[in-house]
Design an enzyme around this catalytic site. Sequence first.
Site, PDB file in Angstrom:
ATOM      1  N   HIS A 166     -22.750 -50.608  47.246  1.00 61.08           N
ATOM      2  CA  HIS A 166     -22.689 -50.210  45.834  1.00 61.08           C
ATOM      3  C   HIS A 166     -22.211 -48.757  45.725  1.00 61.08           C
ATOM      4  O   HIS A 166     -21.308 -48.445  44.938  1.00 61.08           O
ATOM      5  CB  HIS A 166     -24.081 -50.383  45.221  1.00 61.08           C
ATOM      6  CG  HIS A 166     -24.230 -49.867  43.830  1.00 61.08           C
ATOM      7  ND1 HIS A 166     -24.200 -50.687  42.720  1.00 61.08           N
ATOM      8  CD2 HIS A 166     -24.437 -48.608  43.362  1.00 61.08           C
ATOM      9  CE1 HIS A 166     -24.376 -49.947  41.638  1.00 61.08           C
ATOM     10  NE2 HIS A 166     -24.527 -48.681  41.997  1.00 61.08           N
ATOM     11  N   GLU A 167     -22.809 -47.851  46.520  1.00 56.08           N
ATOM     12  CA  GLU A 167     -22.433 -46.430  46.425  1.00 56.08           C
ATOM     13  C   GLU A 167     -21.009 -46.199  46.931  1.00 56.08           C
ATOM     14  O   GLU A 167     -20.261 -45.413  46.346  1.00 56.08           O
ATOM     15  CB  GLU A 167     -23.430 -45.554  47.191  1.00 56.08           C
ATOM     16  CG  GLU A 167     -24.865 -45.628  46.690  1.00 56.08           C
ATOM     17  CD  GLU A 167     -25.029 -45.342  45.205  1.00 56.08           C
ATOM     18  OE1 GLU A 167     -24.188 -44.624  44.632  1.00 56.08           O
ATOM     19  OE2 GLU A 167     -25.992 -45.859  44.596  1.00 56.08           O
ATOM     20  N   HIS A 196     -18.620 -47.111  44.222  1.00 54.97           N
ATOM     21  CA  HIS A 196     -18.546 -46.167  43.094  1.00 54.97           C
ATOM     22  C   HIS A 196     -17.325 -45.250  43.206  1.00 54.97           C
ATOM     23  O   HIS A 196     -16.824 -44.766  42.190  1.00 54.97           O
ATOM     24  CB  HIS A 196     -19.821 -45.321  43.009  1.00 54.97           C
ATOM     25  CG  HIS A 196     -20.846 -45.889  42.086  1.00 54.97           C
ATOM     26  ND1 HIS A 196     -20.534 -46.380  40.819  1.00 54.97           N
ATOM     27  CD2 HIS A 196     -22.196 -46.025  42.217  1.00 54.97           C
ATOM     28  CE1 HIS A 196     -21.640 -46.801  40.230  1.00 54.97           C
ATOM     29  NE2 HIS A 196     -22.657 -46.608  41.052  1.00 54.97           N
ATOM     30  N   GLU A 219     -21.233 -49.563  37.061  1.00 59.42           N
ATOM     31  CA  GLU A 219     -22.317 -50.099  37.889  1.00 59.42           C
ATOM     32  C   GLU A 219     -22.052 -51.555  38.264  1.00 59.42           C
ATOM     33  O   GLU A 219     -22.369 -51.981  39.383  1.00 59.42           O
ATOM     34  CB  GLU A 219     -23.653 -49.977  37.149  1.00 59.42           C
ATOM     35  CG  GLU A 219     -24.071 -48.553  36.827  1.00 59.42           C
ATOM     36  CD  GLU A 219     -24.276 -47.688  38.063  1.00 59.42           C
ATOM     37  OE1 GLU A 219     -24.634 -48.245  39.121  1.00 59.42           O
ATOM     38  OE2 GLU A 219     -24.084 -46.460  37.972  1.00 59.42           O
ATOM     39  N   ASP A 269     -21.748 -53.077  41.911  1.00 55.80           N
ATOM     40  CA  ASP A 269     -22.595 -54.178  42.384  1.00 55.80           C
ATOM     41  C   ASP A 269     -21.756 -55.283  43.019  1.00 55.80           C
ATOM     42  O   ASP A 269     -22.084 -55.801  44.097  1.00 55.80           O
ATOM     43  CB  ASP A 269     -23.389 -54.777  41.213  1.00 55.80           C
ATOM     44  CG  ASP A 269     -24.641 -53.978  40.879  1.00 55.80           C
ATOM     45  OD1 ASP A 269     -25.019 -53.094  41.661  1.00 55.80           O
ATOM     46  OD2 ASP A 269     -25.247 -54.257  39.820  1.00 55.80           O
ATOM     47  N   HIS A 305     -26.778 -49.226  33.424  1.00 62.53           N
ATOM     48  CA  HIS A 305     -27.059 -50.308  34.375  1.00 62.53           C
ATOM     49  C   HIS A 305     -27.359 -51.596  33.619  1.00 62.53           C
ATOM     50  O   HIS A 305     -28.058 -51.580  32.600  1.00 62.53           O
ATOM     51  CB  HIS A 305     -28.269 -49.969  35.251  1.00 62.53           C
ATOM     52  CG  HIS A 305     -28.044 -48.818  36.173  1.00 62.53           C
ATOM     53  ND1 HIS A 305     -28.306 -47.513  35.824  1.00 62.53           N
ATOM     54  CD2 HIS A 305     -27.571 -48.774  37.450  1.00 62.53           C
ATOM     55  CE1 HIS A 305     -28.008 -46.717  36.838  1.00 62.53           C
ATOM     56  NE2 HIS A 305     -27.563 -47.453  37.841  1.00 62.53           N
ATOM     57  N   ARG A 307     -27.842 -58.195  37.598  1.00 57.67           N
ATOM     58  CA  ARG A 307     -27.384 -57.567  38.840  1.00 57.67           C
ATOM     59  C   ARG A 307     -27.488 -58.559  40.002  1.00 57.67           C
ATOM     60  O   ARG A 307     -26.948 -58.330  41.080  1.00 57.67           O
ATOM     61  CB  ARG A 307     -28.186 -56.298  39.121  1.00 57.67           C
ATOM     62  CG  ARG A 307     -28.060 -55.273  38.006  1.00 57.67           C
ATOM     63  CD  ARG A 307     -28.663 -53.936  38.353  1.00 57.67           C
ATOM     64  NE  ARG A 307     -27.796 -53.209  39.275  1.00 57.67           N
ATOM     65  CZ  ARG A 307     -27.965 -51.924  39.593  1.00 57.67           C
ATOM     66  NH1 ARG A 307     -28.966 -51.239  39.068  1.00 57.67           N
ATOM     67  NH2 ARG A 307     -27.151 -51.334  40.440  1.00 57.67           N
TER      68      ARG A 307
END
Length: 666
Positions: free
Chosen positions: A501-502, A505, A563, A567, A628, A634
């Site tokens: 996920h990071e 980004h 986000e 995801d 989010h 999610r």
Amino acid sequence: MDLNVEPCDDFFNYACGSFVRKTTIPDDRVSINTFSVIRDRLKEQIHSLVSENVIENEPEPFKFSKNLFRICMNKTQIQKNGIKPLEAVFDHFGGWPVLKEDKWNFDSTWSWVKAVKYCRRLGYSTDYLINFSVGSDLENSSRRTIKIDQASLGTNREYLIKGINHPIVSAYYSYMVDMAVLLGASKERAQQDLLKSLNFEIALAKISISKEKRRNITALHNPMTVEEFQRRYPYTDWVEYFNVILRGTGITIDENEIINVNVPTFMDQLGQLLYNTPKRTLANYVLWRVSGFSSFFLTDSIRKRQLQYSTVISGKQKHEPRWKECVDIVAERLSISVGALYVRKYFHKDSKHAALDMVNNIKSAFVDILKNVKWMDEITRQSALDKVGSMVTHIGYPDELMYDRNIAEYYDGLQLKPDESFLNAILLLNRFKTTKAFKRLRQPVNKTDWISHSRPAVVNAFYSASENSIQFPAGILQGHFFAYDRPKYLNYGAIGYVIGHEITHGFDDKGRQFDKNGNLYDWWQPSTKRAYLQKARCIIEQYGNYTEPNVRLRVNGVSTQGENIADNGGIKEAYYAYRKWAEWNEPEPQLPGLDLTPEQMFWLSAAQTWCSVYRPETMSKRITTGVHSPGRFRVIGPMSNMVEFARDFNCPTGTPMNPVRKCEVW
């Protein structure tokens, strides 16, 4: 898990159904989720550290943490001090007009610029009217610049623009009035005066831009000299104004300083709004914001009224136990000191190495994805590969936290006496922290600087666009997310999903606007950019069609797109990395009592990362103001977009978790 639910129908309820059904939210909480369970454990660990007796020869920063905890816990002294600490603050401003009624006669001498000066000197925010900060230059991240932005508001813009008849704005107004009454105002005068201040704040909200528009970082980049800024917005002496805020840093700027104006349209309209608003109304507004901030650190009666307002927005019925509140305050205000104490006692070094291996494997999986993306041209693809190759990883904590001299040097100049009033202690720390932040304006930029990555005692993870870096603090490398000695399918599903996920980004709708060096730069060829935006549109529409069943609010597909893209990319990278790891290693055993394959366990571990129960008020606020998607989506969103999920659970085409139309950016 709820094994009565068919995984191909609703994987969130399959993975989390019993958790949702059986979890009761305590009166002092707004939610229970995977993150909060680990945060509770972290609070107990920090409590054991800061509640210890001060040792005479221990480093001063560790004494600060223990002293602040004691000051916070000393309710007897806080009650005894009453509102005197806040009254002393009011005196610096010439008093809060609503309390002084007709005796407030500073119309000739009061100014909003002076009010900002007093806020800075005392330790309050300088952002009530105009947001001033020091941060990376968007186009050249190797230098820092002054940033001017729209005001920080007392409650969310999304509510304020609806006006006083909105239930939350109405509750906010009642809170303003009651706080003034508790501090000595007459109710009638408070209602009159503070209605005008509320209308001013509503006007501030209306000239601010929305969170959706703020996703276009290029539109927020408007560099100019202070001289040009003065010409465009001549409603105060800006050189003097900026130097007032920078006082104590050793920095003086002149009209040649280049600053960045995030929202020129806000500044265009602010001058006229300030000019048309009576000074009494402005003074009442600023002192209301000062009072609202201070209320957390004062007497029980004031905190009780603050809680009533909090109940309207979040549903929270009572304050947390005092020790938990105090642990939070100490960990936030003295994060480097507390972080050093925490990692020295509680963080397992083996976790750092195991997590770093996972990051490298997941990065490698993303590289493979980039190499095979069919809609990218080769020039853009190479730039993307360069960016992920340049991405810096911070795991656990920086080694510098293990050395007392580093901690002492950071806190040099800070004095926190154990007999300080609670409010004064907080303001003292605010002044210290703000001055530290503003001093960085002239300091060389070191993107791997240990100080910027020294908040290990948090349960979260981060991507920094200006650094092109990812960070996984020690606090999240435990519990459900990670253990170095358990099956890899659990780790890759939980912390692996977060790692992916990071990483992603850096390539979401905001992150993609920055290059490998963290600079705002359009490295996309036009045809590839069009293809990207089309794929992002699919995600926007998919999530925009989800409605949270408990509050019947639709997810905002635009504001959550970053986000959601992260995801969807993150879980895919984690899955591919686990599959590759499994090819090179011995087969992992199944968990006892569960007839699930390692791949199915990966999906289950990923889904249970988002098991959560929220109060309706908090869920409504998250959907209205947040970025989010709710936990349910999610899980359902990314997994229903992956053919590998459908294959691993044998989901027929057309079932909810295997729709015919799937969205995919990365």
